[in-house]
Design a protein around this motif. Structure first.
Motif, PDB file in Angstrom:
ATOM      1  N   SER A 108      17.949  92.491  23.860  1.00  0.00           N
ATOM      2  CA  SER A 108      18.737  93.346  24.746  1.00  0.00           C
ATOM      3  C   SER A 108      17.826  93.897  25.830  1.00  0.00           C
ATOM      4  O   SER A 108      16.837  94.566  25.530  1.00  0.00           O
ATOM      5  CB  SER A 108      19.345  94.513  23.965  1.00  0.00           C
ATOM      6  N   LEU A 109      18.191  93.645  27.043  1.00  0.00           N
ATOM      7  CA  LEU A 109      17.392  94.139  28.162  1.00  0.00           C
ATOM      8  C   LEU A 109      18.142  95.274  28.822  1.00  0.00           C
ATOM      9  O   LEU A 109      19.202  95.089  29.404  1.00  0.00           O
ATOM     10  CB  LEU A 109      17.134  93.012  29.162  1.00  0.00           C
ATOM     11  N   THR A 110      17.603  96.485  28.720  1.00  0.00           N
ATOM     12  CA  THR A 110      18.237  97.643  29.325  1.00  0.00           C
ATOM     13  C   THR A 110      17.529  98.065  30.598  1.00  0.00           C
ATOM     14  O   THR A 110      18.128  98.654  31.472  1.00  0.00           O
ATOM     15  CB  THR A 110      18.266  98.822  28.333  1.00  0.00           C
ATOM     16  N   ALA A 111      16.251  97.770  30.690  1.00  0.00           N
ATOM     17  CA  ALA A 111      15.467  98.153  31.877  1.00  0.00           C
ATOM     18  C   ALA A 111      15.676  97.111  32.972  1.00  0.00           C
ATOM     19  O   ALA A 111      16.054  95.968  32.713  1.00  0.00           O
ATOM     20  CB  ALA A 111      13.999  98.263  31.517  1.00  0.00           C
ATOM     21  N   GLY A 112      15.405  97.505  34.200  1.00  0.00           N
ATOM     22  CA  GLY A 112      15.512  96.590  35.340  1.00  0.00           C
ATOM     23  C   GLY A 112      14.419  95.531  35.314  1.00  0.00           C
ATOM     24  O   GLY A 112      13.532  95.556  34.455  1.00  0.00           O
ATOM     25  N   ALA A 143       6.526  90.498  28.478  1.00  0.00           N
ATOM     26  CA  ALA A 143       6.787  89.345  27.623  1.00  0.00           C
ATOM     27  C   ALA A 143       7.474  89.824  26.358  1.00  0.00           C
ATOM     28  O   ALA A 143       6.928  90.646  25.623  1.00  0.00           O
ATOM     29  CB  ALA A 143       5.492  88.627  27.290  1.00  0.00           C
ATOM     30  N   ILE A 144       8.673  89.311  26.114  1.00  0.00           N
ATOM     31  CA  ILE A 144       9.434  89.690  24.923  1.00  0.00           C
ATOM     32  C   ILE A 144       9.610  88.421  24.093  1.00  0.00           C
ATOM     33  O   ILE A 144      10.320  87.502  24.490  1.00  0.00           O
ATOM     34  CB  ILE A 144      10.807  90.280  25.311  1.00  0.00           C
ATOM     35  N   THR A 145       8.945  88.380  22.939  1.00  0.00           N
ATOM     36  CA  THR A 145       8.982  87.178  22.122  1.00  0.00           C
ATOM     37  C   THR A 145       9.691  87.387  20.782  1.00  0.00           C
ATOM     38  O   THR A 145       9.982  86.421  20.090  1.00  0.00           O
ATOM     39  CB  THR A 145       7.554  86.660  21.840  1.00  0.00           C
TER      40      THR A 145
END
Length: 136
Positions: A95-99, A128-130
């Motif tokens: 889940s990406l909440t930040a810009g 980097a989100i792994t």
């Protein structure tokens, strides 16, 4: 242009300048026919050298750091970029909440990512989100 290349160019300019002065002296002192024959031979040799140098420049391998960026990614969900990466997400259900992330302008280069979810960049990596089920 490197210092060595600049030196070679100036040496060639001086050499051809001296050759032109020499042909002028031959034309004045000896005769015009001899000067014309020497100029023909010198022009032929110079043309052949120019042709050979052009072929060499076209066929030689590129120098390191010549602008060609090599980026390879091997492995499941791997990411590789020759330049900068703002955000790379390889996890499931992230889940990406930040810009979006903008990395600082950096250098470019070669990058190689190996293995599952590997991330590599020749420049900067902003984020980097792994992992799976991650929130950012």
């Amino acid at each position: 242009m490197t210092e060595r290349a600049r030196t070679v160019v100036w040496l060639l300019v001086a050499l051809f300048g001296l050759a032109a002065v020499g042909l002028g002296i031959v034309a004045t002192v000896v005769d015009l026919d001899t000067s014309a024959q020497l100029a023909t031979v010198a022009g032929s040799v110079g043309g052949f050298l120019g042709f050979a140098l052009s072929g060499y420049a076209l066929l030689r391998p590129p120098a390191a750091g010549s602008g060609r960026i090599a980026a390879t990614a091997a492995g499941t969900r791997s990411v590789a970029a020759g330049g900068s990466i703002g955000r790379a997400v390889t996890g499931d259900r992230a889940s990406l909440t930040a810009g979006p992330v903008t990395p600082e302008a950096g250098t470019s280069g070669s990058a190689q990512a190996n293995g599952e979810r590997g991330i590599a960049a020749g420049g900067e990596v902003g984020e980097a989100i792994t992992g799976d089920d991650t929130r950012s």
